[in-house]
Design an enzyme around this catalytic site. Structure first.
Site, PDB file in Angstrom:
ATOM      1  N   PHE A  18       0.823  -1.212   0.000  1.00  0.00           N
ATOM      2  CA  PHE A  18       0.000   0.000   0.000  1.00  0.00           C
ATOM      3  C   PHE A  18       0.865   1.274   0.000  1.00  0.00           C
ATOM      4  O   PHE A  18       2.079   1.206   0.190  1.00  0.00           O
ATOM      5  CB  PHE A  18      -0.898  -0.009   1.233  1.00  0.00           C
ATOM      6  N   SER A 269       3.252   3.517  13.128  1.00  0.00           N
ATOM      7  CA  SER A 269       3.236   2.072  12.890  1.00  0.00           C
ATOM      8  C   SER A 269       3.312   1.801  11.387  1.00  0.00           C
ATOM      9  O   SER A 269       3.026   2.651  10.558  1.00  0.00           O
ATOM     10  CB  SER A 269       1.983   1.459  13.490  1.00  0.00           C
ATOM     11  N   LYS A 270       3.689   0.578  11.100  1.00  0.00           N
ATOM     12  CA  LYS A 270       3.745   0.191   9.695  1.00  0.00           C
ATOM     13  C   LYS A 270       2.462  -0.539   9.327  1.00  0.00           C
ATOM     14  O   LYS A 270       2.263  -0.965   8.208  1.00  0.00           O
ATOM     15  CB  LYS A 270       4.948  -0.728   9.461  1.00  0.00           C
ATOM     16  N   ARG A 271       1.596  -0.728  10.328  1.00  0.00           N
ATOM     17  CA  ARG A 271       0.355  -1.460  10.074  1.00  0.00           C
ATOM     18  C   ARG A 271      -0.510  -0.708   9.087  1.00  0.00           C
ATOM     19  O   ARG A 271      -0.757   0.485   9.228  1.00  0.00           O
ATOM     20  CB  ARG A 271      -0.405  -1.682  11.377  1.00  0.00           C
ATOM     21  N   GLN A 272      -0.979  -1.450   8.110  1.00  0.00           N
ATOM     22  CA  GLN A 272      -1.721  -0.825   7.015  1.00  0.00           C
ATOM     23  C   GLN A 272      -2.880   0.047   7.492  1.00  0.00           C
ATOM     24  O   GLN A 272      -3.059   1.150   7.023  1.00  0.00           O
ATOM     25  CB  GLN A 272      -2.231  -1.939   6.091  1.00  0.00           C
TER      26      GLN A 272
END
Ligand code: GLU
Length: 519
Positions: A18, A269-272
């Protein structure tokens, strides 16, 4: 010194999924910088790490940038569902550039000049070495064993590798002494002692360059004048400068953008779900709102202005106004900006923007008139922050609401009083004649709503006075019976809007339902 040179900048993402908010910020700043200087902005895809590629991410990325209005003058684009490339410095995808043999050529040239060397160390040996270094609390770094091999050793090892059908990697030989200074356009001079820099692999065994070599070769051959990227790349920059020097090339200018952090100062965060631009768009923040929000992540106009069009940003953008300090990703600020934007739109414009979100919420807007949608949008626009909220907020305009009977009773009232007030309202609306307004203002729904709301208000207030009610015990259940919500626009505007599309009969029906609900 750069003034005489054409400005060329680039956004160089790796297509690994993404589009990250931070990536969008980098792309936006590069775009604004290029446009503000009448330069060229290009897109280059850095896909040398073939293990990290995600199918479809380039297409997705291109579509996000198109939606956001960030243009690339050169590089990949989509036409009729196919990826094409434009520009004279292509290809713009590194895996395709590899075929030209440039990375290999310059890696070999550096080996020939003893500025780089073959490394034959096995993964096992490197692992062992790293473990020892960690145990000794030393920073993990290649121990340079292959840097000092004799010519004979090298020939022998190459022959062995050849027999086994393998290739050695190539490492860059960092000068053992001295220091390297980055003249960063945002952070100023940053000095690195060369001795702390690792002998990085520049060409892998599979013939692919690593990022460090590819970025230098490509920025050089694409004639990039300014590299704009996140500050996480600062530690890589001295390595790049040393590679430029070893190849005898003039380095680009560098501008590193400040780190983006959460309000509690933690790393983003790297969380989508938290950082994907796609998700912000889906949540109903329009592209112009996101641009406004994202440009403030590090850029400061040094004026009071907080809302900018893309054109204004191009006119005002200046790298000198980029902060060094961390940029805080504050979602409240995003909602505020979004609210500001929505307020500036007309009911008609918002109704258009809202249609897909109504559809998504399962509301069949096609069954209702444009006037009605416009009036609803105008009513909601003062309070709306993100477009995706519209479904749950306005459902009652399209179907009778469902709610718990207890919600009808105002905190200073009781069930009997509420029932009485609602019954009185039924009689009041039955006697009210709203049809005259409807005819007179058919072309102008907003006028209809405001005139009708005023009339309803007058009638209801008179009833409250005549019957000696207090405001809350009448207005609260009136609003709840119409909306089913504890928060909504005021009861008179809601009633007038409902009357516009569904007539006062709908109001009476909902009031009666409320009376029945109370038993
Ligand atoms: N490919 C790197 C990235 O994914 C580019 C860094 C740079 O701009 O040099 O961010």
């Amino acid at each position: 010194m750069i003034q005489t040179k054409t400005i060329r900048t680039r956004f160089a993402p790796s297509p690994t999924g993404f589009v990250h908010i931070g990536g969008l910020r980098t792309a936006l700043f590069a775009f604004l910088f290029a446009r503000s200087k009448h330069g060229t902005n290009l897109l280059r895809i850095e896909d040398t790490d073939q293990n990290r590629l995600v199918e479809g991410s380039l297409e997705n990325m291109l579509s996000v940038f198109q939606t956001m209005g960030i243009e690339f003058d050169e590089g990949p684009y989509v036409e009729n569902g196919k990826i094409k490339q434009k520009g004279e410095y292509g290809p713009y995808i590194q895996s395709e550039r590899k075929e030209q043999g440039l990375y290999q050529k310059y890696a070999e040239q550096l080996v020939a000049e003893k500025k780089a060397y073959y490394c034959f160390c096995s993964e096992e040996r490197l692992d062992e070495m790293r473990k020892e270094q960690v145990a000794l609390k030393k920073p993990p770094m290649y121990d340079r064993r292959c840097r000092n091999l004799t010519a004979d050793d090298i020939q022998k090892q190459l022959a062995d590798f050849n027999l086994a059908g393998k290739n050695p990697v190539i490492r860059f030989a960092i000068p053992l002494e001295g220091s390297t200074v980055i003249h960063d356009l945002i952070y100023g001079d940053i000095t690195y002692e060369n001795k702390i820099l690792d002998d990085q692999i520049i060409l892998k065994a599979d013939g692919f360059p690593t990022y460090h070599l590819a970025v230098v070769v490509d920025d050089h051959f694409m004639e990039i004048s300014h590299v704009i990227r996140g500050e996480e790349w600062i530690p890589s920059t001295p390595k790049h400068l040393l590679i430029y020097e070893a190849l005898g090339w003039q380095p680009t200018e560098f501008a590193h953008l400040p780190l983006i952090v959460n309000p509690d100062k933690t790393k983003l965060s790297k969380r989508q779900g938290d950082v994907a631009v796609e998700d912000y768009l889906k949540a109903g923040y329009s592209p112009e709102v996101l641009i406004n929000f994202i440009v403030m992540l590090g850029w400061n106009p040094k004026t009071e202005q907080e809302i900018f069009s893309l054109q204004q940003l191009i006119e005002q953008f200046d790298l000198a106004k980029v902060n060094k300090s961390n940029a805080v990703l504050d979602k409240n600020k995003l909602d505020w900006i979004s609210g500001q934007y929505i307020k500036t739109k007309t009911g008609k414009e918002i109704a258009e923007l809202l249609k897909p979100f109504w559809q998504e919420a399962g509301i069949k807007v096609a069954k209702f008139s444009e006037e009605y949608l416009k009036a609803i949008a105008a009513l909601e626009k003062e309070r709306l922050k993100k477009l995706s909220e519209i479904g749950e907020r306005t459902k009652y305009f399209f179907e009778a609401p469902d709610y718990d009977a207890s919600l009808l009773i105002w905190k200073k009232s009781d069930k009997e009083k509420t029932k009485q007030a609602l019954s009185d309202l039924v009689i009041l609306f039955e006697n009210m004649d709203l049809s005259a307004f409807a005819k007179a203002t058919a072309d102008d729904p907003l006028h209809f709503v405001s005139v009708t709301a005023e009339t309803i208000e007058k009638w209801v207030k008179k009833m409250i006075a005549d019957k000696n009610y207090d405001n809350g015990s009448v207005l609260w259940p009136l609003r709840v019976s119409l909306t089913g919500l504890d928060k909504s626009p005021g009861p008179f505007e809601v009633a007038a809007t409902l009357a516009l599309a569904l007539g006062k009969e709908e109001i009476i029906k909902r009031l009666n339902t409320a009376v029945v609900k109370l038993g």
